[in-house]
Motif scaffolding. Structure first.
Motif, PDB file in Angstrom:
ATOM      1  N   GLN A 175       1.065  -1.227   0.023  1.00 58.22           N
ATOM      2  CA  GLN A 175       0.082  -0.172  -0.028  1.00 58.22           C
ATOM      3  C   GLN A 175       0.902   1.290  -0.026  1.00 58.22           C
ATOM      4  O   GLN A 175       1.691   1.492   0.944  1.00 58.22           O
ATOM      5  N   LEU A 176       0.798   1.874  -0.978  1.00 56.68           N
ATOM      6  CA  LEU A 176       1.861   3.097  -1.193  1.00 56.68           C
ATOM      7  C   LEU A 176       0.956   4.385  -0.851  1.00 56.68           C
ATOM      8  O   LEU A 176       0.032   4.909  -1.498  1.00 56.68           O
ATOM      9  N   GLY A 177       1.660   5.251  -0.033  1.00 60.96           N
ATOM     10  CA  GLY A 177       1.208   6.674   0.368  1.00 60.96           C
ATOM     11  C   GLY A 177      -0.141   6.394   1.221  1.00 60.96           C
ATOM     12  O   GLY A 177      -0.382   5.433   1.624  1.00 60.96           O
ATOM     13  N   LYS A 178      -0.749   7.759   1.473  1.00 61.34           N
ATOM     14  CA  LYS A 178      -1.666   7.491   2.545  1.00 61.34           C
ATOM     15  C   LYS A 178      -2.728   8.660   1.908  1.00 61.34           C
ATOM     16  O   LYS A 178      -2.676   9.537   1.064  1.00 61.34           O
ATOM     17  N   GLU A 198       6.095   6.421   1.683  1.00 58.64           N
ATOM     18  CA  GLU A 198       5.588   5.633   2.919  1.00 58.64           C
ATOM     19  C   GLU A 198       4.807   4.752   2.142  1.00 58.64           C
ATOM     20  O   GLU A 198       4.044   4.822   1.313  1.00 58.64           O
ATOM     21  N   ALA A 199       5.150   3.334   2.542  1.00 58.15           N
ATOM     22  CA  ALA A 199       4.442   2.328   2.218  1.00 58.15           C
ATOM     23  C   ALA A 199       4.153   1.127   3.181  1.00 58.15           C
ATOM     24  O   ALA A 199       5.268   1.497   4.366  1.00 58.15           O
ATOM     25  N   SER A 200       3.349   0.401   3.051  1.00 58.75           N
ATOM     26  CA  SER A 200       3.107  -0.597   4.270  1.00 58.75           C
ATOM     27  C   SER A 200       2.796  -1.803   3.542  1.00 58.75           C
ATOM     28  O   SER A 200       1.992  -1.940   2.389  1.00 58.75           O
ATOM     29  N   SER A 201       2.733  -3.077   4.317  1.00 53.50           N
ATOM     30  CA  SER A 201       2.547  -4.250   3.912  1.00 53.50           C
ATOM     31  C   SER A 201       0.880  -4.318   3.859  1.00 53.50           C
ATOM     32  O   SER A 201       0.426  -3.473   4.618  1.00 53.50           O
ATOM     33  N   PRO A 253      -3.119   1.077  -3.887  1.00 54.25           N
ATOM     34  CA  PRO A 253      -3.067  -0.308  -3.328  1.00 54.25           C
ATOM     35  C   PRO A 253      -2.408  -0.906  -4.310  1.00 54.25           C
ATOM     36  O   PRO A 253      -2.200  -0.702  -5.627  1.00 54.25           O
ATOM     37  N   ASN A 254      -1.972  -2.123  -3.882  1.00 50.70           N
ATOM     38  CA  ASN A 254      -1.023  -3.211  -4.911  1.00 50.70           C
ATOM     39  C   ASN A 254       0.018  -2.612  -5.657  1.00 50.70           C
ATOM     40  O   ASN A 254      -0.062  -2.970  -6.820  1.00 50.70           O
ATOM     41  N   ALA A 255       0.608  -1.519  -5.252  1.00 50.55           N
ATOM     42  CA  ALA A 255       1.658  -1.328  -6.027  1.00 50.55           C
ATOM     43  C   ALA A 255       2.834  -2.139  -5.824  1.00 50.55           C
ATOM     44  O   ALA A 255       3.245  -2.645  -4.636  1.00 50.55           O
ATOM     45  N   ARG A 256       3.507  -2.416  -6.822  1.00 54.90           N
ATOM     46  CA  ARG A 256       4.510  -3.505  -6.887  1.00 54.90           C
ATOM     47  C   ARG A 256       5.756  -2.761  -6.286  1.00 54.90           C
ATOM     48  O   ARG A 256       6.343  -1.858  -6.909  1.00 54.90           O
ATOM     49  N   ALA A 257       6.581  -3.496  -5.347  1.00 52.55           N
ATOM     50  CA  ALA A 257       7.636  -2.733  -4.603  1.00 52.55           C
ATOM     51  C   ALA A 257       8.699  -2.632  -5.820  1.00 52.55           C
ATOM     52  O   ALA A 257       9.605  -1.855  -5.786  1.00 52.55           O
ATOM     53  N   THR A 258       8.749  -3.540  -6.520  1.00 54.39           N
ATOM     54  CA  THR A 258      10.175  -3.549  -7.671  1.00 54.39           C
ATOM     55  C   THR A 258       9.707  -2.498  -8.607  1.00 54.39           C
ATOM     56  O   THR A 258      10.775  -2.265  -9.507  1.00 54.39           O
TER      57      THR A 258
END
Lengths: 190, 1002
Positions: free
Chosen positions: B73-76, B96-99, B82-87
């Motif tokens: 989950q990227l940003g707030k 800011e990102a979270s699992s 949602p579902n942003a690929r860390a790669t």
């Protein structure tokens, strides 16, 4: 009685400028929708006599001189532009010269309002909303096309190879289109 | 060094620019040029998320857009994604990102209980379990969606701007690896206009990471030079961060360009993303290939990664993701990864499933002191949140059983390489046909569509020099076919890779410590938690078609669309079904190729730009005078003009009474208007309308109905003869464009010899409709022309000056009152309107909107096409036989009146209704039923089409389409309402007011 005053959604719009973009509304001019069979050589020559220019016969061609500008809309349809106060003369001339021929002439001077857009980034703005290929070797000076810009039907007339366009839009969509163009220029604003 | 796993040198990151970011609330640091994935790995964070179904700990599998695991989950707030690929997320300051899919945290996730129960949660579990009772589904669904989910969608409006762009060129090259660069440069040098797109920020593709050489240059140097030349060419457009997402007919390609996504709190006026719609004469696909995972037990733990991705992290980002590395492979190419990692200080063990390796590879291992386990398999992995050890065991020759003892090896990074799958998704979208290639064990392009080429590993060509040669040919061919004939010398002299990818056998699944169908976790699709056991189950239960297997097991669905899983699933199906993979086939690939934001698809078609508002010349006046607007098509029409405290009913009643008592004014500019000229105009109208037009005098107006070929009414309006061969037609507001097309269709396709021209003049004219007993007096005060009943009777038109402006005045009436429709050129519309309002003050002139217009016309029984009709009513059904000519030889729709169903008695017919209680305004659309019962269904015999309270008459009136209505005058009918009440009404004629028409004719 006072002189009737004219109005339009674009009259009140201030010239819009951004980096490489100028958008202005143009004054009222005479715009006449003219239709005839394009192989009627008599009509073609009479129009040439009256306006000094030929009706363009190829898709998207625009012919013009100091007084008139004729835009190709279809195989049997054109718009003849003239100065606002020349309009009635022109209609009457055509009517008297072509009396026996099959043609139609219709005043659409207020049907379309015209927005002029120029500047090096004009194509960037237009290509956001129109599927027309604007490259100057494809859509060059003195060519026109009926197409969409965003969700408004328009007639785009290219006035020079340095991007400069007259965009004619139906009166009722003029406000929408102006706002859309200004919005599309957002990334070029200071 | 700020990062535990960061190398001291190397890579394309900028070690001078430190970037601060947070992951799961923890402050971390990376460098400019990192992705979120590389920065996490640099910080030795392998546990990134939880899996979709079993909530198993998952890490980073790849380094590209095919990533199935590392979704965050990227940003707030409003900007959260949602579902942003860390790669694929470029690191920026303040990121800011979270699992996602874990609660309360990625380390302690309650949902992980699912993993313990996984034996009872196989494919199809939900289908089988939550079927009964059907009414409970809505209840189950809530919990299922809560439990199995991806990220959370933002709840606020997206604040970002998205733009779109149409683009044309000769040649589009998708993918800027070395092959794409070669083709693009060749085409460009030949003079073609070229678009080159690549989804990565850095052009160059996979060979940015490899120790290969082109023209005796280090590949990185060659890439740099080539990109530089391309960038400098005027006929080339290079777009990085741009993924081609769709490939449609005739080389129409869509692409998503990310513009400000990677910039911190961007204040730029540039859009966040731009969606490109590209039409090019030639398309060259050079998208490369994806490395294929191996299907072995426990292959999904954090710390298990694709071999080439580890190579990318080492060489491009200067990150060594682990030190005690095991590489599990079935092909030679992966050995080059081992060499790269060793050169950065890692200890590497290789487990190779093949029975033999070549002499060259054996020597390479000796030179680099690589310990190898040949003919071995990884049969088990351990480590709860990150891999800690693996167990390997030697396989028999046929790979179906073990020989020797199992050995457990401590490892903190397990790399896998099962060969390479060409990225054929976009090619397949274009309708190109694929074939299965036994050598690389994957699908490759077979039959191309027109004006297309596929090059490099995208085409299954893994030999560097040969593929570059082909790319040169493809670029030159594309340029030549688009008319760019300049000769271009072949600039590829030599190229080589240290270890080439030549062949890899696909391994359906690797034997594990437990049987594959008994609780082993051989993952095939990481994103959807599909295991080899699920594929077995689907085959056992009869879902043997690839499309069925996909849907039953969900293999290949979701954000990665099976880029890592598809071929392995097909290979396993082939193994189970005992038939070649090519015969198993593959599922259909559909756009988008990579996830694509809705924002970009919508572009600026949002808010006020979602649908244009069409405005009349009087619009501002309406606003200034408090109009409430109604949408009629795209037009904004005044609905009613409430005074300060009025309700709608009060306002409409007041407007109705004023229009009948003194004078009302309506902006009728929106009516469609068509100018018709030519010697055959009357003949034309005779065919278009149902009534006769031959004898209409110049200056006279006539009402007409238009029918379609089925004899059903589709528009109406008044047409006026302006001159010998000149008519002015009006249409309904919403029907204008439809009527214009209808007229042109018949002129252009059926009646080619007819001499008629039609021109739309809707907006040329502003139409002010004044009505009421004082309307003549009012108009007379504004014109010097004679507008008396003798000079301008009902249904006549006169050209006159109104307020000094040229006008056409039509004596037509939609209200039943004395009425004038004043048409002036739009530019004078507002001026004349103001003058009329001013002069009308002494008559208490009252502006009225569409609702009052509807009431007034209903009192007169005038229909509204589209409200009282629905495309299934003939003129006769509308009680309008009088307008259908009996004498005319033909007109559109006439034939259909003879059809038995159209001609039969007892059809639904238009009637008037008087509501017996004299007070209920029945909702339009209400049903008239034969007999009322307690609940539906009730046998229906008609429906209400128009219903109003008539202030003039003091009671409600309605019109309805009623079975056999014409013969039922005086009948009592019953109308059950939604609230349970039943309203009774009496059938009557549909003209309620001034039947003789004295008021309008006066």
């Amino acid at each position: 009685m006072t002189n009737p005053s004219v109005d339009s959604p674009l009259i009140k719009k201030d010239e819009f400028r951004a980096n490489g973009i100028t958008i202005v509304s143009t004054e009222f001019v005479g715009k006449l929708n003219f239709r005839c069979f394009s192989e009627n050589t008599l009509i073609l020559s009479k129009i040439k006599n009256i306006t000094g220019i030929n009706l363009p016969l190829n898709a998207g061609e625009v012919y013009g001189n100091n007084e008139f500008r004729i835009q190709w809309l279809g195989p049997n349809e054109w718009i003849i532009q003239c100065a606002n106060d020349e309009k009635l003369n022109l209609i009457n001339n055509i009517k008297s010269e072509l009396a026996q021929e099959h043609y139609s002439i219709t005043d659409v001077s207020d049907y379309y309002l015209t927005i002029r857009m120029s500047g090096k980034n004009s194509n960037e703005i237009l290509s956001k909303g129109t599927a027309l290929d604007l490259k100057s070797y494809i859509f060059n000076k003195d060519m026109c096309a009926q197409t969409y810009i965003a969700k408004a039907t328009v007639l785009i007339d290219r006035l020079s190879n340095e991007p400069m366009y007259d965009i004619s839009v139906r009166w009722s969509y003029a406000e929408y289109l102006w706002e859309w163009l200004v919005d599309a220029a957002y990334e070029f604003t200071e | 060094m700020i990062n535990r796993n960061r190398l001291f040198s190397g890579g394309l990151i900028d070690r001078n620019i430190l970037i601060k970011f947070k992951f799961n609330g923890k402050p971390l640091q990376g460098y400019q040029g990192d992705t979120l994935a590389s920065a996490l790995l640099a910080n030795d964070i392998h546990l990134v998320g939880r899996s979709f179904k079993y909530h198993r700990p998952r890490g980073i599998l790849t380094s590209g857009s095919e990533e199935p695991n590392a979704l965050v989950q990227l940003g707030k707030g409003a900007e959260t994604e949602p579902n942003a690929r860390a790669t694929e997320i470029e690191l920026y300051d303040g990121l800011e990102a979270s699992s996602q899919n874990c609660w309360p945290s990625v380390n302690h996730d309650i949902g992980a209980l699912n993993n313990l129960f996984s034996r009872i949660l196989p494919a199809g579990f939900y289908y089988k379990t939550f079927m009964w009772p059907p009414s409970m589904w809505m209840f189950y669904e809530y919990f299922i969606r809560r439990a199995a989910g991806l990220g959370e969608a933002p709840k606020e409006k997206n604040p970002s701007r998205y733009e779109q762009k149409f683009f044309y060129c000769d040649v589009t090259v998708v993918g800027a690896g070395v092959n794409g660069l070669t083709a693009a440069l060749t085409a460009a040098r030949a003079g073609a206009s070229v678009l080159l797109v690549d989804e990565k920020p850095e052009l160059g593709g996979y060979l940015l990471n490899a120790k290969s050489r082109i023209n005796n240059l280090d590949t990185k140097k060659w890439i740099k030079d080539t990109v530089k030349e391309l960038m400098a060419l005027e006929n080339v457009t290079v777009l990085n961060r741009t993924a081609a997402t769709g490939y449609y007919d005739y080389n129409y390609v869509t692409a998503l360009q990310k513009i400000t996504n990677h910039l911190p709190n961007s204040l730029s006026k540039q859009p966040r993303e731009r969606f490109w719609r590209i039409r090019s004469k030639e398309v060259i696909l050079a998208q490369g290939a994806f490395e294929r995972p191996l299907v072995f037990s426990g292959n999904d733990r954090p710390g298990i990664m694709m071999a080439s991705s580890a190579q990318t992290y080492v060489n491009q980002y200067g990150v060594l993701p682990g030190n005690a590395v095991t590489l599990f492979t079935n092909n030679d190419h992966a050995y080059s990864v081992a060499v790269d990692l060793i050169s950065k200080g890692a200890k590497v063990i290789i487990v190779d499933i093949r029975s033999n390796i070549s002499e060259k590879i054996r020597k390479l291992c000796e030179q680099n002191k690589i310990e190898t386990y040949i003919s071995h398999a990884v049969i088990k992995t351990d480590g709860s949140k990150k891999i800690s050890s693996i167990t390997v065991q030697e396989l028999s020759e046929d790979k179906q059983s073990f020989v020797g003892e199992a050995v457990t090896i401590g490892t903190d990074l397990l790399l896998m390489s099962g060969g390479w799958n060409p990225a054929v998704q976009l090619f397949s979208q274009s309708r190109g046909k694929l074939k299965y290639d036994d050598q690389i064990s994957s699908f490759i392009p077979d039959v191309l569509v027109d004006n297309q080429a596929v090059i490099g590993s995208n085409n299954g060509d893994f030999n560097l020099k040969q593929s570059l040669m082909s790319s040169y040919e493809a670029g030159l061919g594309a340029a030549h076919r688009t008319g760019n004939k300049q000769e271009v010398e072949n600039f590829i002299n030599d190229a080589n890779e240290p270890i080439e990818f030549i062949t890899a056998e696909v391994v359906p699944y690797v034997l594990g410590s437990k049987p594959v169908t008994h609780g082993s976790k051989h993952f095939i699709d990481f994103q959807n938690d599909v295991t080899a056991a699920d594929i077995f189950l689907a085959q056992r239960e009869g879902y043997v078609s690839v499309e069925h297997t996909k849907r039953y097991t969900t293999t290949g669905m979701a954000t990665d669309q099976g880029k890592t899983s598809n071929v392995n699933a097909l290979a396993l199906m082939s193994h189970i079904q005992q038939k070649p993979v090519g015969d198993v086939g593959h599922t259909t690939f559909r756009p988008p190729y990579v996830p694509q934001t809705f924002g970009a698809i919508a572009g600026r078609n949002v808010d006020q730009y979602f649908d244009p508002q069409r405005l009349t010349a009087i619009h501002e006046w309406h606003i200034d005078n408090g109009a409430v607007f109604e949408d009629v098509g795209q037009w904004k029409r005044p609905y009613f003009y409430p005074k300060k405290v009025e309700t709608m009913t009060e306002a409409v009643n007041r407007e109705c009474i004023a229009a009948r008592a003194s004078v009302g004014i309506l902006d009728a500019s929106t009516l469609g208007k068509i100018d018709i000229q030519g010697p055959d105009a009357a003949k034309f109208l005779n065919l278009i309308y149902t009534n006769a037009w031959s004898k209409l005098e110049i200056g006279a107006c006539r009402y007409g109905l238009m029918c379609n070929e089925h004899g059903m009414v589709f528009d109406d309006g008044v047409t006026t003869r302006l001159g010998e061969n000149h008519y002015h037609m009006t249409t309904t507001t919403g029907g204008a464009a439809r009527v214009m097309s209808w007229l042109e269709e018949f002129l252009q396709t059926e009646w080619l010899d007819m001499k008629v021209y039609c021109t739309s003049v809707t907006e040329q004219w502003t139409v002010l409709s004044i009505c009421g007993p004082n309307s003549r007096k009012l108009l007379a005060s504004l014109t010097e022309d004679d507008i008396s009943n003798e000079e301008l009777p009902y249904m006549r038109m006169k050209e006159a000056k109104v307020c000094g402006v040229d006008a056409r005045i039509f004596r037509i009436s939609f209200t039943g009152e004395l009425s004038f429709e004043i048409n002036v050129s739009a530019r004078y519309g507002r001026y004349v309107w103001d003058k009329v309002i001013e002069a009308g003050k002494k008559f208490n002139i009252t502006p009225y909107g569409t609702e009052t217009m509807h009431v007034l016309r209903a009192e007169k029984g005038f229909i509204i096409v589209g409200q009282d009709t629905d495309g299934s009513a003939t003129p006769s059904d509308l009680n309008m036989d009088w307008i259908v000519s009996k004498k005319k030889e033909d007109f559109l729709g006439k034939r259909s009146f003879l059809r038995p169903d159209t001609a039969k008695n007892g059809r639904k017919q238009l009637v008037g209704l008087l509501i017996n209680d004299k007070k209920t305004v029945v909702p339009e659309g209400s049903h008239i039923v034969e007999e009322v019962s307690k609940q539906p269904p009730m046998k229906m015999e008609g429906h209400i089409t128009s219903s109003y309270f008539s202030p003039t008459l003091g009671h409600p009136i309605a019109m309805a389409m009623l079975k056999n209505g014409k013969a039922r005058n005086g009948d009592l009918v019953k109308i059950p309402l939604m609230n349970g009440k039943v309203v009774e009404a009496t059938v009557t004629e549909n003209v309620f007011y001034d039947k003789a028409g004295a008021r309008q004719n006066d």
